[in-house]
Design an enzyme around this catalytic site. Structure first.
Site, PDB file in Angstrom:
ATOM      1  N   ASP A 156      27.169  18.594 -23.834  1.00  7.72           N
ATOM      2  CA  ASP A 156      28.183  19.388 -23.138  1.00  7.72           C
ATOM      3  C   ASP A 156      29.237  18.474 -22.501  1.00  7.72           C
ATOM      4  OD1 ASP A 156      29.536  21.421 -21.910  1.00  7.72           O
ATOM      5  OD2 ASP A 156      27.815  22.207 -20.804  1.00  7.72           O
ATOM      6  N   HIS A 229      31.652  29.528 -29.550  1.00  6.97           N
ATOM      7  CA  HIS A 229      32.043  29.248 -28.159  1.00  6.97           C
ATOM      8  C   HIS A 229      33.215  28.263 -28.129  1.00  6.97           C
ATOM      9  CE1 HIS A 229      31.782  28.377 -23.931  1.00  6.97           C
ATOM     10  NE2 HIS A 229      31.509  27.108 -24.163  1.00  6.97           N
TER      11      HIS A 229
HETATM   12  C1  HEM Z   1      32.688  23.510 -25.266  1.00  8.30           C
HETATM   13  C2  HEM Z   1      28.387  24.703 -23.380  1.00  8.30           C
HETATM   14  C3  HEM Z   1      30.566  27.901 -20.436  1.00  8.30           C
HETATM   15  C4  HEM Z   1      34.864  26.134 -21.828  1.00  8.30           C
HETATM   16  C5  HEM Z   1      31.346  23.594 -25.040  1.00  8.30           C
HETATM   17  C6  HEM Z   1      30.329  22.895 -25.798  1.00  8.30           C
HETATM   18  C7  HEM Z   1      29.128  23.213 -25.259  1.00  8.30           C
HETATM   19  C8  HEM Z   1      29.370  24.134 -24.169  1.00  8.30           C
HETATM   20  C9  HEM Z   1      27.760  22.711 -25.679  1.00  8.30           C
HETATM   21  C10 HEM Z   1      30.603  21.953 -26.996  1.00  8.30           C
HETATM   22  C11 HEM Z   1      30.780  20.539 -26.605  1.00  8.30           C
HETATM   23  C12 HEM Z   1      31.948  20.261 -25.698  1.00  8.30           C
HETATM   24  O1  HEM Z   1      33.091  20.145 -26.154  1.00  8.30           O
HETATM   25  O2  HEM Z   1      31.715  20.194 -24.506  1.00  8.30           O
HETATM   26  C13 HEM Z   1      28.615  25.670 -22.415  1.00  8.30           C
HETATM   27  C14 HEM Z   1      27.568  26.368 -21.688  1.00  8.30           C
HETATM   28  C15 HEM Z   1      28.185  27.269 -20.877  1.00  8.30           C
HETATM   29  C16 HEM Z   1      29.616  27.144 -21.079  1.00  8.30           C
HETATM   30  C17 HEM Z   1      26.072  26.106 -21.841  1.00  8.30           C
HETATM   31  C18 HEM Z   1      27.583  28.251 -19.917  1.00  8.30           C
HETATM   32  C19 HEM Z   1      26.534  28.969 -20.212  1.00  8.30           C
HETATM   33  C20 HEM Z   1      31.925  27.703 -20.570  1.00  8.30           C
HETATM   34  C21 HEM Z   1      32.929  28.416 -19.819  1.00  8.30           C
HETATM   35  C22 HEM Z   1      34.143  27.904 -20.208  1.00  8.30           C
HETATM   36  C23 HEM Z   1      33.891  26.881 -21.210  1.00  8.30           C
HETATM   37  C24 HEM Z   1      32.642  29.502 -18.779  1.00  8.30           C
HETATM   38  C25 HEM Z   1      35.533  28.252 -19.762  1.00  8.30           C
HETATM   39  C26 HEM Z   1      35.858  29.209 -18.930  1.00  8.30           C
HETATM   40  C27 HEM Z   1      34.636  25.259 -22.865  1.00  8.30           C
HETATM   41  C28 HEM Z   1      35.689  24.513 -23.542  1.00  8.30           C
HETATM   42  C29 HEM Z   1      35.071  23.779 -24.552  1.00  8.30           C
HETATM   43  C30 HEM Z   1      33.641  24.075 -24.457  1.00  8.30           C
HETATM   44  C31 HEM Z   1      37.171  24.504 -23.182  1.00  8.30           C
HETATM   45  C32 HEM Z   1      35.745  22.828 -25.543  1.00  8.30           C
HETATM   46  C33 HEM Z   1      36.419  23.576 -26.658  1.00  8.30           C
HETATM   47  C34 HEM Z   1      37.074  22.615 -27.656  1.00  8.30           C
HETATM   48  O3  HEM Z   1      36.361  22.101 -28.524  1.00  8.30           O
HETATM   49  O4  HEM Z   1      38.264  22.372 -27.490  1.00  8.30           O
HETATM   50  N1  HEM Z   1      30.737  24.344 -24.059  1.00  8.30           N
HETATM   51  N2  HEM Z   1      29.822  26.162 -22.020  1.00  8.30           N
HETATM   52  N3  HEM Z   1      32.535  26.791 -21.404  1.00  8.30           N
HETATM   53  N4  HEM Z   1      33.429  24.965 -23.437  1.00  8.30           N
HETATM   54 FE1  HEM Z   1      31.636  25.612 -22.784  1.00  8.30          FE
END
Ligand code: HEM
Length: 317
Positions: A156, A229
């Site tokens: 993450d 996501h």
């Molecule tokens: C990408 C997990 C909630 C925004 C990701 C990734 C994971 C992850 C594993 C892919 C790796 C990375 O680029 O970090 C989670 C989990 C969440 C959560 C477990 C809660 C249960 C959120 C929320 C937001 C968010 C609430 C925004 C309001 C993003 C963004 C990316 C991302 C902007 C990158 C997208 C890209 O590749 O440009 N998240 N996330 N995430 N997440 Fe989350």
């Protein structure tokens, strides 16, 4: 620091760009409704820099930092200053199946350190200083899980902005000169249903997240139908892609079956994080919401503004 438009921000931000640490805490407080409590809270918030220094020096060179955010409700009574342009309360989002709830919170302390003793020490000092002027509504201890994975076991934070993109994505600039160097902060505490998640195949989990699990490689973006996501959280318009900085931390109390992700997003524009949430909960196209939500329940949601350091210390006057 330089932000798009090439203007220099001549006031120092809080520790927005600090790296992820092994430990973090998210302390959310509500200020009591009386003048005396507000005055006490104001003076404690104004002394943040000094309190950080008191602990930092004991960190023997290790990381220690703390960011303070102030909510819409507390902004005017606490600071006596007009609101930052985009600051508004966290907006509840009701999707077809899942809701991003809005909960209480006037102040956020986002504390990061390599070792948890410093965090406990700092929280103890801060809470003693606040005395009964505040109520603690949440206090979550986050930890680094193996190679920076969340408890869904995916890495993450990979797509976070870095280099010059980092201040450009996180710090207010000339669009709101009085608050340049500040940052909008959105927090949400998510609880995971790990047995339901484990019942899915790794392939399904990878489709939900949009990256491979073991080696963290991006999967192609779906252009129609159910999006991952990663794709739902990619915000593009005529100005290009709009990033935020996420400093999410896993937290857990195994004895209570509690496993979660504490989401925290810093952004220059609040609307960017709000748009991501809308795409996650409502779906794009509706009702194709983010399937991560079938395994993750948002139990809190609060928006804050973390002003520049000088703004905080000036509150003492
Ligand atoms: C990408 C997990 C909630 C925004 C990701 C990734 C994971 C992850 C594993 C892919 C790796 C990375 O680029 O970090 C989670 C989990 C969440 C959560 C477990 C809660 C249960 C959120 C929320 C937001 C968010 C609430 C925004 C309001 C993003 C963004 C990316 C991302 C902007 C990158 C997208 C890209 O590749 O440009 N998240 N996330 N995430 N997440 Fe989350």
């Amino acid at each position: 620091q330089t932000v798009p438009g090439k203007q220099a921000i001549d006031t120092e931000p809080q520790y927005i760009d600090a790296p992820l640490t092994a430990s973090a805490a998210f302390l959310v407080l509500v200020i009591k409704e009386d003048e005396q409590a507000m005055a006490t809270a104001r003076s404690v918030v104004a002394s943040t820099d000094d309190l950080v220094k008191d602990v930092c020096i004991r960190a023997s060179g290790g990381q220690f930092n703390c960011n303070v955010g102030i909510s819409h409700r507390a902004w005017e009574p606490l600071t006596g200053k007009p609101l930052p342009k985009e600051l508004r309360p966290f907006q509840e989002i009701k999707g077809s199946r899942h809701t991003a709830v809005a909960t209480a919170g006037d102040l956020l302390y986002h504390i990061r350190a390599e070792s948890f003793d410093l965090i406990v020490e700092f929280e103890k000092i801060v809470l003693e200083a606040f005395g009964d002027s505040v109520t603690v509504v949440d206090d979550v201890a986050g930890f680094r899980y193996f190679d920076g994975r969340d408890l869904l076991e995916f890495i993450d934070g990979t797509a976070n902005p870095d280099g010059l993109d980092l201040p450009a994505a996180t710090l207010v600039g000339s669009e709101d000169p009085a608050y340049a160097g500040g940052s909008y902060v959105v927090i949400q505490k998510y609880l995971h249903d790990l047995s339901a998640w484990r019942a899915e195949t790794v392939e399904t989990q990878e489709d939900i997240i949009g990256r491979t699990k073991f080696d963290n490689v991006e999967k192609p973006d779906a252009t129609e139908g159910q999006k991952s996501h990663k794709t739902l959280c990619t915000i593009k318009d005529a100005d290009g892609e709009h990033d935020i900085l996420r400093d999410n931390m896993p937290f857990a109390v195994p004895g209570r079956g509690e496993y979660g992700t504490y989401f925290i997003g810093y952004s220059r524009h609040l609307w960017v994080t709000e748009k991501m949430l809308e795409r996650m909960f409502i779906g794009d196209p509706p009702p194709l919401y983010d399937r991560i939500l079938d395994f993750s329940t948002a139990v809190t949601g609060v928006t804050f503004f973390a002003p520049a350091r000088q703004f905080l210390s000036d509150l003492a006057d």
